[in-house]
Design a protein around this motif. Structure first.
Motif, mmCIF file in Angstrom:
data_model
loop_
_atom_site.group_PDB
_atom_site.id
_atom_site.type_symbol
_atom_site.label_atom_id
_atom_site.label_comp_id
_atom_site.label_asym_id
_atom_site.label_seq_id
_atom_site.Cartn_x
_atom_site.Cartn_y
_atom_site.Cartn_z
ATOM 1 N N GLY A 287 0.823 -1.209 0.000
ATOM 2 C CA GLY A 287 0.000 0.000 0.000
ATOM 3 C C GLY A 287 0.854 1.253 0.000
ATOM 4 N N ALA A 288 0.171 2.406 0.014
ATOM 5 C CA ALA A 288 0.867 3.691 -0.018
ATOM 6 C C ALA A 288 1.140 4.235 1.372
ATOM 7 N N GLN A 289 0.572 3.607 2.401
ATOM 8 C CA GLN A 289 0.644 4.148 3.753
ATOM 9 C C GLN A 289 1.766 3.503 4.556
ATOM 10 N N TYR A 290 2.512 4.314 5.277
ATOM 11 C CA TYR A 290 3.520 3.795 6.199
ATOM 12 C C TYR A 290 2.826 3.150 7.385
ATOM 13 N N LEU A 291 3.312 1.996 7.796
ATOM 14 C CA LEU A 291 2.764 1.298 8.950
ATOM 15 C C LEU A 291 3.713 1.486 10.130
ATOM 16 N N PRO A 292 3.341 2.300 11.112
ATOM 17 C CA PRO A 292 4.247 2.555 12.239
ATOM 18 C C PRO A 292 4.389 1.341 13.139
ATOM 19 N N ALA A 293 5.430 1.343 13.946
ATOM 20 C CA ALA A 293 5.695 0.229 14.852
ATOM 21 C C ALA A 293 4.619 0.141 15.922
ATOM 22 N N GLY A 294 4.377 -1.077 16.416
ATOM 23 C CA GLY A 294 3.393 -1.263 17.467
ATOM 24 C C GLY A 294 3.295 -2.706 17.901
ATOM 25 N N LEU A 313 6.782 -0.645 8.908
ATOM 26 C CA LEU A 313 7.075 -1.044 7.529
ATOM 27 C C LEU A 313 6.688 0.080 6.571
ATOM 28 N N SER A 314 7.656 0.544 5.788
ATOM 29 C CA SER A 314 7.410 1.602 4.809
ATOM 30 C C SER A 314 6.725 1.044 3.582
ATOM 31 N N SER A 315 6.090 1.923 2.814
ATOM 32 C CA SER A 315 5.419 1.527 1.581
ATOM 33 C C SER A 315 6.426 0.941 0.595
ATOM 34 N N GLY A 316 6.048 -0.189 -0.021
ATOM 35 C CA GLY A 316 6.910 -0.824 -1.017
ATOM 36 C C GLY A 316 8.041 -1.646 -0.446
ATOM 37 N N ASN A 318 9.680 -4.722 2.390
ATOM 38 C CA ASN A 318 9.406 -5.995 3.048
ATOM 39 C C ASN A 318 10.163 -6.049 4.378
ATOM 40 N N ARG A 319 9.644 -6.821 5.312
ATOM 41 C CA ARG A 319 10.322 -6.995 6.598
ATOM 42 C C ARG A 319 10.053 -8.383 7.135
ATOM 43 N N VAL A 320 11.099 -9.027 7.665
ATOM 44 C CA VAL A 320 10.926 -10.312 8.326
ATOM 45 C C VAL A 320 10.369 -10.059 9.722
ATOM 46 N N ILE A 321 9.262 -10.743 10.044
ATOM 47 C CA ILE A 321 8.668 -10.632 11.368
ATOM 48 C C ILE A 321 8.753 -11.971 12.043
ATOM 49 N N SER A 322 8.755 -11.958 13.367
ATOM 50 C CA SER A 322 8.846 -13.227 14.097
ATOM 51 C C SER A 322 8.202 -13.071 15.457
ATOM 52 N N SER A 323 7.764 -14.224 15.997
ATOM 53 C CA SER A 323 7.149 -14.249 17.308
ATOM 54 C C SER A 323 7.626 -15.503 18.043
ATOM 55 N N GLY A 324 8.070 -15.321 19.286
ATOM 56 C CA GLY A 324 8.507 -16.449 20.102
ATOM 57 C C GLY A 324 9.852 -17.001 19.713
ATOM 58 N N MET A 325 10.578 -16.285 18.860
ATOM 59 C CA MET A 325 11.873 -16.809 18.382
ATOM 60 C C MET A 325 12.981 -16.414 19.350
#
Length: 325
Positions: A287-294, A313-316, A318-325
């Motif tokens: 999308g065109a919208q920046y997704l702030p951290a949270g 995550l900025s527009s355009g 990718n980011r690796v996300i993880s949980s419990g790692m």
């Protein structure tokens, strides 16, 4: 007589010059926009401005039939009560520091006493037939006094820390105190709207990430409010101040306020099927919208798997996300 009382009450209600019904505050990603309606009394309206006013954002808009003649901004004078409280706290801190110095001296005295008692050579006399018991009693007394000193010292240090934190808060409040706009208006009861931006960020992003194995993640974005301004209609927006004139905003709800929903591609998904909930994947922002951290809740096929920190995550990108790692 009744009409005179009503007239007096109406006059008193306009002394402050601010009409609560038209007040609103909209919290954006990087600040807030405040709007207040005001009416003048004898040609002057005094409008309080919230702390953190951003330079160059103040607008005073006259209502139909009114003319703005002049605007003066002045800092709010510190209340005598706050000044007296600060003086009292400083004096209290000095007394606590005096007590702490006295306790340090007592500590050294009883340390020396305990060392002296434990280092004594037992010598039996008629007056002291059991020298070891006397030495133990003296040592135990000195150690008991040391324990009391340590307890009082710890409590005193905690009290000093509380007082210092309150002093810091009062000084910070004084530095970032609000101001007042004194607006000259024609006619004498002219009306106007004051609009400006502040640096206050009144919410935090809160996400829920839903996965179903399709390669598309559903990301729900909400606002977790950290500010509450009584007397204002409160709204929140995921946009920045630069987009305030065109961005969508939503009334603040009890709990979290839903802001947006995104369909985002996700690849390289990896789940641990064991007792521990471990997940990783690469999320894309198309999308065109920046997704702030949270903070983010993780769901897989409707099953809740815990929370993790999403770093934004900025527009355009990718980011690796993880949980419990």
């Amino acid at each position: 007589m009744r009409m005179e009382i009503i007239a007096v009450l109406l006059a008193l209600s306009t002394v402050a010059g601010v009409a609560q019904a038209g007040n609103s505050i909209t919290f954006y990603r990087d600040g807030a926009v405040i709007e207040r309606e005001a009416s003048a009394l004898k040609g002057v309206a005094e409008v309080p401005l919230e702390p953190g006013l951003l330079e160059g954002t103040l607008k005073v808009i006259p209502a139909a039939g009114s003319v703005i003649l002049g605007v003066e901004i002045s800092a709010v004078r510190q209340e005598g009560k706050r000044s007296r409280e600060l003086e009292g706290l400083i004096e209290q801190r000095q007394r606590l520091e005096d007590r702490l110095r006295a306790l340090v001296t007592r500590e050294e005295i009883f340390k020396a006493a305990a060392k002296s008692q434990s280092g004594k050579a037992p010598r039996k006399t008629k007056a002291n037939p059991d020298p070891m018991q006397t030495i133990r009693q003296g040592t135990d007394f000195a150690i008991a006094q040391l324990e009391a000193v340590y307890t009082n010292r710890r409590k005193t240090e905690q009290e000093i820390k509380k007082v210092e934190n309150r002093i810091i808060a009062l000084k910070r409040s004084a530095k970032s105190g609000g101001s007042i706009a004194r607006i000259s208006v024609s006619p004498p009861r002219g009306r106007l709207t004051v609009r400006y931006a502040t640096s206050e960020i009144g919410w935090q992003p809160w996400y829920d990430l839903h996965l179903n194995g399709s390669g598309v993640a559903r990301l729900l974005m909400s606002a977790k409010m950290t500010a509450n301004h009584g007397g204002y209609r409160q709204l929140v927006s995921a946009a920045s101040l630069m987009d305030a004139t065109t961005a969508a905003s939503f009334p603040v709800q009890s709990g979290n306020t839903k802001l947006a929903e995104f369909q985002l591609p996700i690849t390289e998904e990896s789940f641990d099927g064991g007792i521990y909930n471990r997940f990783s994947g690469k999320l894309g922002n198309t999308g065109a919208q920046y997704l702030p951290a949270g903070e983010t809740g993780l769901f897989r096929s409707g099953t809740y798997l815990g929370r993790f920190r999403f770093e934004g995550l900025s527009s355009g990108r990718n980011r690796v996300i993880s949980s419990g790692m």
